[in-house]
Design a protein around this motif. Structure first.
Motif, PDB file in Angstrom:
ATOM      1  N   PHE A  50     -14.275   9.661  89.908  1.00 28.71           N
ATOM      2  CA  PHE A  50     -12.966  10.222  89.572  1.00 28.71           C
ATOM      3  C   PHE A  50     -12.267  10.570  90.864  1.00 28.71           C
ATOM      4  O   PHE A  50     -12.887  11.011  91.821  1.00 28.71           O
ATOM      5  CB  PHE A  50     -13.110  11.504  88.735  1.00 28.71           C
ATOM      6  CG  PHE A  50     -13.884  11.333  87.469  1.00 28.71           C
ATOM      7  CD1 PHE A  50     -15.267  11.435  87.453  1.00 28.71           C
ATOM      8  CD2 PHE A  50     -13.219  11.090  86.270  1.00 28.71           C
ATOM      9  CE1 PHE A  50     -15.980  11.294  86.283  1.00 28.71           C
ATOM     10  CE2 PHE A  50     -13.925  10.951  85.093  1.00 28.71           C
ATOM     11  CZ  PHE A  50     -15.307  11.046  85.096  1.00 28.71           C
ATOM     12  N   ARG A  51     -10.972  10.400  90.844  1.00 28.48           N
ATOM     13  CA  ARG A  51     -10.185  10.812  91.995  1.00 28.48           C
ATOM     14  C   ARG A  51      -9.442  12.078  91.583  1.00 28.48           C
ATOM     15  O   ARG A  51      -8.662  12.068  90.639  1.00 28.48           O
ATOM     16  CB  ARG A  51      -9.192   9.700  92.342  1.00 28.48           C
ATOM     17  CG  ARG A  51      -8.611   9.801  93.703  1.00 28.48           C
ATOM     18  CD  ARG A  51      -9.514   9.209  94.750  1.00 28.48           C
ATOM     19  NE  ARG A  51      -8.923   9.341  96.071  1.00 28.48           N
ATOM     20  CZ  ARG A  51      -9.522   9.031  97.191  1.00 28.48           C
ATOM     21  NH1 ARG A  51     -10.738   8.544  97.158  1.00 28.48           N
ATOM     22  NH2 ARG A  51      -8.914   9.185  98.353  1.00 28.48           N
ATOM     23  N   VAL A  52      -9.710  13.159  92.292  1.00 26.56           N
ATOM     24  CA  VAL A  52      -9.027  14.413  91.983  1.00 26.56           C
ATOM     25  C   VAL A  52      -8.192  14.769  93.195  1.00 26.56           C
ATOM     26  O   VAL A  52      -8.694  15.353  94.159  1.00 26.56           O
ATOM     27  CB  VAL A  52     -10.062  15.538  91.690  1.00 26.56           C
ATOM     28  CG1 VAL A  52      -9.359  16.845  91.356  1.00 26.56           C
ATOM     29  CG2 VAL A  52     -10.994  15.122  90.563  1.00 26.56           C
ATOM     30  N   GLY A  53      -6.917  14.404  93.166  1.00 29.67           N
ATOM     31  CA  GLY A  53      -6.087  14.563  94.360  1.00 29.67           C
ATOM     32  C   GLY A  53      -6.631  13.664  95.449  1.00 29.67           C
ATOM     33  O   GLY A  53      -6.801  12.460  95.266  1.00 29.67           O
ATOM     34  N   ASN A  54      -6.929  14.261  96.591  1.00 26.66           N
ATOM     35  CA  ASN A  54      -7.515  13.487  97.680  1.00 26.66           C
ATOM     36  C   ASN A  54      -9.037  13.529  97.663  1.00 26.66           C
ATOM     37  O   ASN A  54      -9.675  13.007  98.560  1.00 26.66           O
ATOM     38  CB  ASN A  54      -7.034  14.042  99.040  1.00 26.66           C
ATOM     39  CG  ASN A  54      -5.611  13.615  99.324  1.00 26.66           C
ATOM     40  OD1 ASN A  54      -5.191  12.560  98.865  1.00 26.66           O
ATOM     41  ND2 ASN A  54      -4.855  14.439 100.024  1.00 26.66           N
ATOM     42  N   GLU A  55      -9.608  14.182  96.677  1.00 26.77           N
ATOM     43  CA  GLU A  55     -11.052  14.376  96.667  1.00 26.77           C
ATOM     44  C   GLU A  55     -11.719  13.428  95.680  1.00 26.77           C
ATOM     45  O   GLU A  55     -11.080  12.825  94.829  1.00 26.77           O
ATOM     46  CB  GLU A  55     -11.395  15.837  96.303  1.00 26.77           C
ATOM     47  CG  GLU A  55     -10.524  16.902  96.951  1.00 26.77           C
ATOM     48  CD  GLU A  55     -10.505  16.821  98.465  1.00 26.77           C
ATOM     49  OE1 GLU A  55      -9.654  17.487  99.097  1.00 26.77           O
ATOM     50  OE2 GLU A  55     -11.311  16.085  99.055  1.00 26.77           O
ATOM     51  N   THR A  56     -13.039  13.331  95.826  1.00 27.29           N
ATOM     52  CA  THR A  56     -13.803  12.405  94.989  1.00 27.29           C
ATOM     53  C   THR A  56     -14.804  13.168  94.167  1.00 27.29           C
ATOM     54  O   THR A  56     -15.542  14.005  94.682  1.00 27.29           O
ATOM     55  CB  THR A  56     -14.563  11.406  95.878  1.00 27.29           C
ATOM     56  OG1 THR A  56     -13.680  10.843  96.823  1.00 27.29           O
ATOM     57  CG2 THR A  56     -15.153  10.285  95.035  1.00 27.29           C
ATOM     58  N   LEU A  57     -14.849  12.865  92.883  1.00 26.24           N
ATOM     59  CA  LEU A  57     -15.838  13.449  91.989  1.00 26.24           C
ATOM     60  C   LEU A  57     -16.568  12.284  91.323  1.00 26.24           C
ATOM     61  O   LEU A  57     -15.941  11.311  90.909  1.00 26.24           O
ATOM     62  CB  LEU A  57     -15.146  14.304  90.930  1.00 26.24           C
ATOM     63  CG  LEU A  57     -16.018  14.896  89.837  1.00 26.24           C
ATOM     64  CD1 LEU A  57     -16.880  16.011  90.385  1.00 26.24           C
ATOM     65  CD2 LEU A  57     -15.145  15.444  88.705  1.00 26.24           C
ATOM     66  N   SER A  58     -17.882  12.366  91.271  1.00 25.77           N
ATOM     67  CA  SER A  58     -18.595  11.301  90.563  1.00 25.77           C
ATOM     68  C   SER A  58     -19.637  11.916  89.654  1.00 25.77           C
ATOM     69  O   SER A  58     -20.195  12.977  89.944  1.00 25.77           O
ATOM     70  CB  SER A  58     -19.225  10.314  91.538  1.00 25.77           C
ATOM     71  OG  SER A  58     -20.202  10.958  92.316  1.00 25.77           O
ATOM     72  N   ALA A  59     -19.867  11.258  88.550  1.00 23.08           N
ATOM     73  CA  ALA A  59     -20.851  11.714  87.577  1.00 23.08           C
ATOM     74  C   ALA A  59     -21.719  10.533  87.203  1.00 23.08           C
ATOM     75  O   ALA A  59     -21.230   9.413  87.074  1.00 23.08           O
ATOM     76  CB  ALA A  59     -20.162  12.282  86.337  1.00 23.08           C
ATOM     77  N   ALA A  60     -23.019  10.795  87.037  1.00 21.49           N
ATOM     78  CA  ALA A  60     -23.935   9.705  86.708  1.00 21.49           C
ATOM     79  C   ALA A  60     -24.958  10.181  85.698  1.00 21.49           C
ATOM     80  O   ALA A  60     -25.303  11.365  85.648  1.00 21.49           O
ATOM     81  CB  ALA A  60     -24.645   9.206  87.974  1.00 21.49           C
ATOM     82  N   VAL A  61     -25.406   9.242  84.919  1.00 20.27           N
ATOM     83  CA  VAL A  61     -26.512   9.494  83.994  1.00 20.27           C
ATOM     84  C   VAL A  61     -27.650   8.577  84.413  1.00 20.27           C
ATOM     85  O   VAL A  61     -27.443   7.376  84.616  1.00 20.27           O
ATOM     86  CB  VAL A  61     -26.101   9.178  82.539  1.00 20.27           C
ATOM     87  CG1 VAL A  61     -27.306   9.272  81.621  1.00 20.27           C
ATOM     88  CG2 VAL A  61     -25.008  10.108  82.079  1.00 20.27           C
ATOM     89  N   VAL A  62     -28.841   9.142  84.564  1.00 16.18           N
ATOM     90  CA  VAL A  62     -29.997   8.345  84.989  1.00 16.18           C
ATOM     91  C   VAL A  62     -31.100   8.492  83.948  1.00 16.18           C
ATOM     92  O   VAL A  62     -31.416   9.617  83.527  1.00 16.18           O
ATOM     93  CB  VAL A  62     -30.519   8.816  86.367  1.00 16.18           C
ATOM     94  CG1 VAL A  62     -31.745   8.010  86.765  1.00 16.18           C
ATOM     95  CG2 VAL A  62     -29.434   8.693  87.426  1.00 16.18           C
ATOM     96  N   LEU A  63     -31.633   7.360  83.524  1.00 18.47           N
ATOM     97  CA  LEU A  63     -32.760   7.357  82.584  1.00 18.47           C
ATOM     98  C   LEU A  63     -33.889   6.578  83.247  1.00 18.47           C
ATOM     99  O   LEU A  63     -33.705   5.434  83.665  1.00 18.47           O
ATOM    100  CB  LEU A  63     -32.360   6.673  81.272  1.00 18.47           C
ATOM    101  CG  LEU A  63     -31.173   7.296  80.538  1.00 18.47           C
ATOM    102  CD1 LEU A  63     -30.735   6.385  79.380  1.00 18.47           C
ATOM    103  CD2 LEU A  63     -31.531   8.672  79.997  1.00 18.47           C
ATOM    104  N   GLN A  64     -35.049   7.213  83.343  1.00 16.62           N
ATOM    105  CA  GLN A  64     -36.187   6.558  83.981  1.00 16.62           C
ATOM    106  C   GLN A  64     -37.331   6.420  82.987  1.00 16.62           C
ATOM    107  O   GLN A  64     -37.505   7.269  82.104  1.00 16.62           O
ATOM    108  CB  GLN A  64     -36.665   7.383  85.191  1.00 16.62           C
ATOM    109  CG  GLN A  64     -35.653   7.452  86.319  1.00 16.62           C
ATOM    110  CD  GLN A  64     -36.128   8.340  87.472  1.00 16.62           C
ATOM    111  OE1 GLN A  64     -36.835   9.324  87.282  1.00 16.62           O
ATOM    112  NE2 GLN A  64     -35.745   7.985  88.686  1.00 16.62           N
TER     113      GLN A  64
END
Lengths: 700, 314
Positions: A651-665
């Motif tokens: 995600f781009r929040v203004g000039n900043e970066t946000l990322s979200a992930a789901v991991v299944l092992q």
């Protein structure tokens, strides 16, 4: 593309830039344009992945992220020949993540060298690495290089079967704040905060991180007592003194608490309770890189490692009649045991790089290392041992012409407990076509016994009481790890035929090798008869040079990039270990899977979503310290099939970066990858579904 | 005896008259000469700690001296002296032109810099001498180094748009595919660079201090090196730092070009002929260690130099 189309696209591209371009503030004046420091000095560019003397695998930052790895060993599964296990064993030892290359490994993985930015981190007492206690977060790693085979002249002591070199990012990278959190099952709560910035020519970064999980589950249900809780603080400073000189300073402090299961051994042996083992580690590293001129540079480096382990407890009650019938009248014995130890390492090293002309490159260097260990439990009765190691090393690369290259390396090493050992290396490259190489190499190395192997001694003693309160002056139980003063270093001679090449305009790169490793004087500690009077049952573990093996096999790596958005990384390894002893020692023969395979596929959806899937196949094997007492012999882990999945969104929040992930092992079900219950083919603990979400934010 | 005295007196008077006239003539000539000299006085403004500017200014001074033009070297942080006597200024670098502007001087100025937007007194007659080589020269260099480098990436910010535009125009003429990547701020550089790397065989750098400066250059070169993608540098220092090659203007070339522009200025009734000037003369430098590591076979520097010198009409 025709010129007209090229014209149109170029002009349109420029027009778009003009229309959409925000104002850019210049960060510095034009006057600095002509004054740059030397970045790619001789030592930085010394390694060319396609022309290293031995096969080199690289796990880059994107692969680490795509694999969904929570620990460094998770990422190492992508290397052919590497097997990862989680030891919760019947001895009541501290649970460890075990990383093994081409087998021959017990829980301590002592036959490979592990370095962080050139600093070796293996434990001088027991060997191996506690991967839970490494003071580095995955996000600060630029890449992991794994050298297949012995390369002592480049990486130093203990570079035996393989070398794992973890390289962290320069402090000038990743400026600003970064906050990351992972939450998942198995009580996974990981947090990381990082800040990096610069003041003039000083770049700095510091990272705070915590790791928590409840470890593995028991086979049949229920949580095993192997929870982990760790916190680390690490920092890096890079200071550009002038255009030719750069200083790097790194440091860390980490604390790890690990729950440890009770002993599951037979009643004839001391039994240990559930308990918490605390490790404290710290390091300091200072490094000076200097470019003398366009042909020469040198590196002067000093580092200090510190490790303190606290593990003091009372044993579970021991029925002495089961130990020795003659002790039947005595009360059950509770032994106070203190397995705590403290180890320190000082190392200073100087390396000089010389390019005489386009054809010859020389490297030479010297180093001194001091390892000292303090332990009343492992080093009875001296309690403290210090060992100095001196190294002289060199490397010559000769490009005979554009098609032929010879690479010679040599290490001369002396410890104050050993004669000198020499580890030579020879490689020949044939550049038979553009982007295609053949490599033939032979290398030899030695593994100096660790301090515990060389000088270890464990002794228990206690005062015996009976129902009348009568005391006996006999030692109750005494397991002696006798030191053998003539313990020789282990030896390896490795032959390799390798191919490295790229196809389809570098979209596909291939690396393949045939290898044969001869290992001799392998140190092992069988439980054997001893006449030492301290042993009430006449048996002890004794280290000795006992075994020899031949390992043959083939490894292949493919890296395919499609349209810059999809990438496949495929690895496969076929390994066969033959014992050269008579009778055959099956401990080593079954210590590596005969077949293993992995594939990691990554896809980038429009720079917003990324998805990756990893499949791993590991044939059955068993680590050398896994025993059962039934008559069928060793218990194998069984074939392991593992599937991991990761989906992330930016995600781009203004000039900043946000990322979200789901991991299944471990989507394909549970499996045991290390140990087994005595007299049973079932594992004690299992790897099962790990599911966690990860949220990361970067801001200035 | 009396006649002799008179004759002597008469001769002396004539002598004094002649001397007086002669003196007047001399003074007049000297004055004219002095005025002409003052009319041909040049002030060269540089930053004190910049080696490149020092070297250039020395060459300018020597060349002007050979042309009988007076010059003086002034430091930008000492530009507080009355300077109306100087006919023209040569301001090298951004700092110099900013200090010149702040001083309120209205004389013509030759600004030696790539930044043609630097603040300049709007009443002053201005001419620019760019430090970087013409972009067509850099693209031609790429062609000479490796004909397989068909896709070239350029990182540009707002302040280097013009340079990027010139590069694109040259690329069209030379049939080279150039992709321009926009850098919005210094935080973006790495991510933009990674995109550029994924599509291009080589990066062509532009002299933009918001992108390439001594603080960002480490990150840029390390990222490119790990990805096995070479970069063409715009200065000798950049090539020494790790660019695979570069064609650039040496301090000597800048000095000579600037001096000749000033001489032309005086010969042209104190007018600069052109607003934008490119340096005459260039130097090619390669970094063989980096080339070897990236497995790029580079021609000899002399061969590249002579081939580039044959470039015409760009």
């Amino acid at each position: 593309m025709s010129m007209n189309k090229r014209t149109i696209f170029s002009v349109l591209g420029l027009a778009c830039m003009v229309i959409n371009h925000p104002v850019v503030a210049s960060s510095t004046s034009e006057d600095s344009l002509l004054d740059f420091p030397v970045v790619l000095s001789a030592n930085v560019i010394a390694k060319n992945p396609t022309k290293t003397p031995l096969a080199l695998s690289i796990i880059d930052k994107k692969m680490i992220e795509a694999s969904g790895a929570r620990t460094i060993p998770d990422a190492l599964r992508l290397i052919p020949g590497i097997v990862v296990g989680h030891s919760v064993n019947e001895f009541g030892d501290k649970p460890l993540i075990v990383v093994s290359y081409h087998g021959h490994s017990d829980q301590f993985s002592k036959r490979m060298n592990v370095l962080i930015d050139g600093r070796s981190i293996y434990d001088p007492l027991l060997g191996g690495v506690n991967w839970y206690n490494i003071p580095i977060v995955l996000g600060d790693i630029e890449r992991i290089e794994v050298t297949h085979g012995p390369n002592a002249s480049t990486y130093g002591s203990n570079s035996f079967q393989a070398v794992i070199n973890i390289i962290t990012r320069h402090a000038s990278e990743d400026k600003g704040h970064m906050v990351k959190a992972k939450l998942g099952n198995h009580s996974i709560i990981d947090t990381t905060y990082r800040y990096a910035d610069a003041i003039d020519d000083l770049d700095y970064r510091f990272t705070l991180s915590t790791v928590n999980d409840d470890g593995q589950d028991r086979k049949g249900g229920g949580d095993a007592f192997d929870d982990v809780s760790a916190g680390i603080f690490d920092y890096r400073l890079d200071y550009q003194y002038d255009n030719q000189n750069k200083l790097t300073y790194t440091g860390s402090y980490g604390k790890t608490d690990q729950n440890t299961e009770a002993t599951l051994r037979p009643d004839t042996q001391p039994k240990l309770p559930q308990r918490v083992i605390s490790d404290t580690s710290a390091h300091q590293l200072v490094r000076w890189d200097s470019t003398i001129n366009s042909q020469q540079s040198f590196v002067l480096k000093y580092f200090y490692n510190y490790l303190n382990e606290v593990d003091a407890f009372n044993s579970l009650p021991i029925d002495l009649s089961l130990v020795n019938a003659g002790l039947a009248g005595y009360d059950d014995l509770v032994l106070p045991i203190n397995k705590s130890f403290e180890s320190q390492r000082h190392n200073i090293e100087f390396t000089h790089f010389i390019n005489t002309d386009d054809q010859m490159n020389f490297t030479w260097g010297i180093s001194k290392q001091n390892d000292s260990v303090d332990s009343s439990h492992y080093l009875y009765p001296t309690n403290k041992i210090s060992r100095d190691t001196y190294r002289l090393f060199g490397d010559v690369i000769w490009d005979i012409n554009s098609k032929h290259r010879i690479d010679l390396g040599l290490l001369v090493e002396k410890t104050d407990s050993n004669q000198s050992d020499v580890s030579p290396r020879f490689s020949y490259f044939y550049h038979f076509e553009k982007n295609h190489y053949l490599r033939i190499g032979v290398s030899k190395a030695v593994r100096t016994p660790f301090i515990f192997e060389q000088s270890g001694q464990i002794s228990f003693s206690a005062t015996l009481t009976d129902s009348d309160g009568v005391f006996a002056d006999l030692p109750a139980v005494d397991y002696v790890y006798a030191d053998e003063n003539n313990l020789e270093p282990e030896k390896i001679t490795s032959l390799e035929l390798g191919y490295s090449g790229s196809f389809f305009q570098d979209a596909l790169s291939v690396d393949a090798r045939l290898f044969q490793d001869e290992l001799e004087d392998l140190i092992h500690s069988p439980f054997v008869a001893t006449t030492a009077p301290e042993n009430v049952n006449g048996l002890a573990f004794i280290f000795d040079n006992l075994y020899a093996t031949t390992t043959r096999g083939v490894e292949v790596e493919l890296d395919l990039m499609l349209n810059n958005v999809t990438r496949f990384i495929v690895n496969t390894s076929l390994v066969d270990i033959t014992s050269n002893d008579n009778p055959v020692n099956s401990d080593f023969e079954e210590s590596a899977p005969k077949k293993s395979f992995s594939i990691l596929a990554m896809h980038d959806f429009n720079d917003i979503y990324t998805a990756s899937i990893g499949f791993y196949y590991i044939g059955d094997m068993s680590f050398t310290d896994v025993n059962n007492t039934n008559s069928t012999g060793l218990i194998n882990t069984g074939i392991i099939r593992k599937l991991d999945l990761r989906v992330a969104r930016d995600f781009r929040v203004g000039n900043e970066t946000l990322s979200a992930a789901v991991v299944l092992q471990n989507l394909l079900g549970e499996y045991g990858d290390y140990d087994a219950i005595p007299n049973s083919p079932e594992p004690i603990v299992v790897q099962n579904l790990n599911a966690f979400i990860e949220v990361k934010m970067k801001f200035r | 005896m009396d006649v002799m005295k008179v004759k002597h007196v008469v001769n002396l008077k004539a002598f004094f008259k002649l001397s007086f006239v002669w003196a007047l003539l001399c003074m007049f000539s000297l004055n004219v000469f002095a005025q002409e000299k003052a009319a041909q006085s040049v002030a060269i403004v540089i930053s004190k700690n910049n080696n490149f500017q020092h070297q250039s200014s020395k060459v300018i001074q020597d060349e002007l001296h050979d042309a009988n033009i007076d010059s003086v070297i002034l430091y930008s942080d000492e530009l507080d002296v009355a300077l109306e006597s100087h006919t023209v200024f040569v301001a090298i670098g951004e700092k110099s032109i900013h200090r010149y502007t702040e001083s309120g001087i209205n004389s013509p100025v030759l600004h030696v810099s790539n930044n043609t937007d630097a603040t300049i007194n709007h009443n002053a007659k201005v001419s620019h001498l760019l430090i970087s080589q013409h972009p067509c020269m850099q693209l031609k260099l790429i062609n000479l180094l490796n004909s397989e480098w068909e896709s070239v990436a350029v990182l540009a910010s707002h302040s280097s748009l013009k340079q990027a535009s010139n590069i694109v125009q040259c690329a069209i003429k030379l049939n080279i595919n150039v992709l321009v990547y926009s850098v919005e701020n210094s935080v973006d550089i790495t991510s933009v660079l990674e995109k550029a790397i994924s599509t291009s065989k080589v990066i062509l750098s532009v002299a933009d201090p918001s992108i390439y400066n001594r603080y960002t250059i480490k990150n840029i070169l390390l990222t490119l090196f790990r990805s096995r993608v070479p970069v063409i540098g715009f200065s000798e220092s950049f090539v020494d730092a790790g660019a695979i090659a570069g064609v650039f203007t040496s301090p000597g070339d800048i000095g000579k070009t600037a001096a000749h522009l000033v001489i032309d200025f005086f010969e042209n009734s104190k007018q600069f002929k052109d607003t934008i000037n490119y340096p005459v003369g260039f130097t090619v430098k390669t970094n063989r260690r980096v080339a070897q590591s990236l497995e790029v076979d580079l021609p000899d520097e002399e061969d590249i130099q002579s081939e580039l010198e044959e470039v015409e009409g760009l």
